[in-house]
Design an enzyme around this catalytic site. Structure first.
Site: not given
Ligand code: FAD
Length: 279
Positions: A10, A12, A43-44, A103, A139, A159, A206, A210, A260
């Protein structure tokens, strides 16, 4: 040496900000479609992109006859705004989401209806049942804001248990981190497929930028070799192709279910990798 069985792939992309970028991405996509991707994702919200940009690119991919996944982040969102966006995506014919927290802008405190991606996954499932195939982020080298590796794994498990169908990892260059993460999932009874996210290496600066931001480790030997190449981009690309193809081969041999690719809206490096891997 490449193995016999091609792995599903896939690709991205991020939403381009200019009309030229939109036109260029169409060409890039056409080149990559020759590799018959399982889906392409957009991405979003990352890097200041807009919902319109993401949805627009997703609509184009679907119109080109390829399955599309819309990334969906929930930072600052309300239940109503998420509900409305889900309805819009369904009306567009989107059936795949990558559900994320997103983020945090600097200085951002608590706020919005969704604190973590697990809250978003649970909400999407409750609202839309099985309408969407939901991927989440994983991660293997631990999320940079995690309290501890154990807490981060627990967040990932939350999740999965909230209803994710699969996971895509942050990129990494250390295959053992991936295998350990995957094995831990199996030990804990999480049977969703964990797909490695692959970042081609095409530029030293780069990649360093990142990786510092997202917590991906560049092994010392790779960092030093890249630094030694200086401005020799041809040497960097050739080295990057060798390193990343080797990583992909290890992942394939170790049972990764698919790959991916983070294309960065470029086709050359991803195509070179697919060629090398026979994909
Ligand atoms: P979560 O799973 O919510 O985790 C975020 C943090 O909170 C982690 O440190 C986790 O350990 C902690 N956490 C989670 N649940 C709890 C809980 N219940 N109690 C305490 N701590 C908790 N970013 C974008 O803005 N747009 C995108 O399109 C995008 N695409 C991505 C695609 C992939 C495949 C990946 C790997 C990352 C992408 N990201 C994107 C980056 C991502 O948004 C960031 O890494 C963000 O900081 C975390 O998102 P998450 O969904 O993993 O968060």
């Amino acid at each position: 040496m490449t193995s016999a069985n091609p792995l599903p792939v896939s690709f991205e992309f991020f939403p381009p900000k200019t009309p030229e970028g939109v036109a260029k991405l169409r060409t890039v996509r056409q080149a990559l479609y020759a590799r018959r991707p399982q889906f392409c994702s957009v991405t979003y919200g990352a890097g200041g992109s807009t919902q319109q940009g993401t949805f627009g690119a997703v609509a184009e991919i679907l119109a080109e006859g390829v399955d599309a996944a819309s990334h969906f982040s929930c930072i600052g969102a309300t239940r109503e705004s998420v509900r409305a966006q889900l309805a819009e995506l369904r009306a567009m014919g989107v059936r795949r989401l990558v559900a994320l927290r997103g983020d945090l802008p600097s200085g951002y405190g608590a706020g919005g209806a969704f604190q973590y991606a697990s809250d978003l996954v649970a909400f999407i499932r409750a609202e839309t049942g099985d309408a969407f195939h939901i991927e989440v982020a994983a991660y293997p080298e631990v999320h940079p804001q995690a309290r501890s590796p154990e807490a981060d794994f627990a967040a990932f498990a939350a999740k999965a248990r909230a209803g994710a169908d699969g996971a895509i990892t942050q990129y990494f260059y250390n295959a053992d981190a991936f295998f350990r993460f995957r094995d831990e999932c199996q030990r804990q009874g999480l049977d969703l497929p964990i797909v490695p996210g692959i970042m081609p290496i095409t530029s030293s600066t780069q990649l360093m930028r990142f990786s510092d931001a997202c917590g991906a480790e560049i092994p010392r030997w790779i960092r030093l070799r890249l630094q030694a190449f200086g401005d020799d981009t041809a040497a960097i690309k050739a080295f990057g192709l060798d390193v990343v193809a080797g990583l992909c081969e290890r992942l394939r041999a170790g049972g990764a279910p698919a790959l991916h690719f983070y294309t960065m809206n470029q086709s050359a490096a991803t195509l070179a990798l697919c060629d090398r891997l026979g994909l």
